[in-house]
Design a protein around this motif. Structure first.
Motif, short mmCIF file in Angstrom:
data_model
loop_
_atom_site.label_atom_id
_atom_site.label_comp_id
_atom_site.label_asym_id
_atom_site.label_seq_id
_atom_site.Cartn_x
_atom_site.Cartn_y
_atom_site.Cartn_z
N THR A 91 83.01 57.38 16.47
CA THR A 91 82.23 56.35 16.01
C THR A 91 81.11 56.64 15.32
OG1 THR A 91 80.90 56.65 17.95
CG2 THR A 91 82.54 55.13 18.71
N LYS A 92 80.54 55.65 14.37
CA LYS A 92 79.31 55.98 13.50
C LYS A 92 78.19 56.52 14.34
CE LYS A 92 78.02 52.80 10.98
NZ LYS A 92 77.83 51.74 9.77
N GLU A 93 77.84 56.02 15.53
CA GLU A 93 76.70 56.22 16.21
C GLU A 93 76.60 57.87 16.61
OE1 GLU A 93 74.39 54.65 20.21
OE2 GLU A 93 76.43 54.17 19.83
N PHE A 94 77.82 58.38 17.00
CA PHE A 94 77.79 59.58 17.45
C PHE A 94 78.24 60.69 16.31
CE2 PHE A 94 79.90 63.22 19.87
CZ PHE A 94 78.85 63.52 20.71
N ASN A 95 78.81 60.05 15.20
CA ASN A 95 79.35 61.20 14.09
C ASN A 95 79.10 60.77 12.84
OD1 ASN A 95 80.33 63.87 15.20
ND2 ASN A 95 82.26 62.99 16.11
N ASP A 96 78.39 59.57 12.60
CA ASP A 96 78.03 59.16 11.39
C ASP A 96 79.08 58.76 10.25
OD1 ASP A 96 75.35 58.94 9.48
OD2 ASP A 96 76.67 60.08 8.28
N MET A 108 80.08 74.55 17.53
CA MET A 108 80.40 73.32 18.33
C MET A 108 79.35 71.93 18.02
SD MET A 108 82.46 71.99 20.69
CE MET A 108 83.13 73.41 21.59
N SER A 109 80.26 70.97 17.91
CA SER A 109 79.37 69.80 17.42
C SER A 109 79.25 69.00 18.79
CB SER A 109 80.31 68.90 16.57
OG SER A 109 79.33 67.74 16.20
N GLY A 110 78.05 68.43 19.13
CA GLY A 110 78.00 67.48 20.12
C GLY A 110 78.09 68.42 21.50
N LEU A 111 77.59 69.43 21.63
CA LEU A 111 77.66 70.31 22.78
C LEU A 111 77.25 69.43 24.13
CD1 LEU A 111 78.70 72.98 23.89
CD2 LEU A 111 76.14 73.95 23.46
N ASN A 112 77.87 69.49 25.07
CA ASN A 112 77.35 68.84 26.33
C ASN A 112 77.25 67.27 26.11
OD1 ASN A 112 77.72 71.15 27.96
ND2 ASN A 112 75.63 71.70 27.22
N GLU A 113 77.83 66.80 25.12
CA GLU A 113 77.46 65.42 24.90
C GLU A 113 78.85 64.37 25.16
OE1 GLU A 113 75.62 64.65 21.63
OE2 GLU A 113 73.98 65.50 21.86
N HIS A 114 79.91 65.20 25.31
CA HIS A 114 81.34 64.76 25.53
C HIS A 114 82.31 65.62 26.02
CE1 HIS A 114 82.65 66.55 21.68
NE2 HIS A 114 81.44 65.97 21.07
N GLY A 115 83.48 65.34 26.56
CA GLY A 115 84.30 66.23 26.95
C GLY A 115 83.79 67.07 28.08
N SER A 116 84.84 68.05 28.47
CA SER A 116 84.69 69.00 29.62
C SER A 116 84.48 70.20 29.10
CB SER A 116 85.48 68.72 30.81
OG SER A 116 86.97 69.09 30.20
N GLY A 119 85.46 76.66 26.28
CA GLY A 119 86.51 76.13 27.34
C GLY A 119 86.24 74.61 27.08
N PHE A 120 86.31 74.05 26.00
CA PHE A 120 86.23 72.69 25.73
C PHE A 120 87.48 71.89 25.98
CE2 PHE A 120 86.70 68.80 23.18
CZ PHE A 120 85.81 67.98 23.56
N ARG A 121 87.48 70.75 26.49
CA ARG A 121 88.60 69.87 26.63
C ARG A 121 88.38 68.44 26.57
NH1 ARG A 121 93.43 72.59 26.37
NH2 ARG A 121 93.70 74.23 28.19
N CYS A 122 89.20 67.91 25.53
CA CYS A 122 88.87 66.38 25.29
C CYS A 122 89.17 65.48 26.39
CB CYS A 122 89.63 65.96 23.99
SG CYS A 122 89.55 64.41 23.49
#
Length: 241
Positions: free
Chosen positions: A58-63, A153-161, A47-50
């Motif tokens: 950003t490069k720091e988060f996604n290269d 899923m990329s970045g699970l629990n690191e962004h979004g809701s 149930g991801f929401r941006c």
């Protein structure tokens, strides 16, 4: 032209073209076979929401943002100078020339996407394919323990809701678009390996890891430029860094 981007460049040890080509073909076949119902179920469960944090830009988060051939054609219409060879070049021949499977978007000095302004995408309606499906994915990766399994899923629990209510049609559309991207990406990678194989055979070339490592070290020290052959629509474009 130097960029801190290249501080992350690593040697590619698994450099046998035939092996990597076979692996990519197998991955494509497995992506096609991954059950729709399972993928849709995972998307619905998460149930991801941006929340418009722009961390993914950003490069720091996604290269880096890798561009499919179709994406590159669009981006070049917007700003031809906004792309650069994707990092982590796959091969280097004995003459010190590098080969990479596509282009990526450039980033600003702060590491944010070249098209990001005030945490908003200035080309949102024409954004690249990976940006459209992110954070969803459908490919296998190794975890911190080296165990290889599917990731959706990329970045699970690191962004979004998470755990929002998504209707079935939305989940099905996300799954369809994500699978289409992964298949297109793998077809481009397969085409790249096939093109490198043919180019090497025709010109009596081969990948040499020691040359790869030495040239990267020299480049990072400012002692040389890099000549990169970037794969695009079945052939190569030469790019100097």
């Amino acid at each position: 032209m130097h960029n801190s981007f290249f501080k992350k460049v690593i040697s590619v040890k698994k450099n046998n073209i035939e092996t990597r080509l076979a692996d990519a073909r197998e991955e494509l076949a497995d992506v096609k076979k991954f059950p729709d119902s399972e993928f849709v179920g995972i998307i619905k469960e998460l149930g991801f929401r941006c929340e418009l944090c722009a961390r993914c830009c950003t490069k720091e988060f996604n290269d880096h943002v890798f561009l499919l051939d179709a994406d590159l054609a669009v981006i070049r219409q917007i700003n031809p100078d906004s792309v650069t060879p994707a990092p982590y070049y796959e091969f280097c021949d004995q003459k010190g020339r590098f080969y990479v499977s596509g282009y990526a978007l450039k980033t600003k000095p702060d590491g944010s996407c070249i098209f990001l302004e005030n945490k908003r995408c200035t080309i949102y309606d024409r954004r690249p394919s990976i940006c459209r499906v992110y954070p969803y994915m459908l490919h296998r990766e190794a975890d911190d323990s080296g165990n290889v399994d599917w990731r959706q899923m990329s970045g699970l629990n690191e962004h979004g809701s998470y755990y929002s209510e998504l209707d079935d049609s939305e989940c099905e559309a996300i799954a369809q678009d994500t699978r289409a991207y992964e298949e297109a990406y793998l077809r481009q990678i397969i085409g790249f390996f096939e093109a490198v194989k043919a180019h090497f055979q025709k010109n009596d070339l081969k990948h040499v890891q020691s040359v790869y490592d030495r040239r990267i070290r020299e480049f990072l020290k400012g002692k040389c430029e890099l000549e990169v052959f970037v794969y695009f629509k079945g052939g190569f474009e030469k790019y100097n860094l």
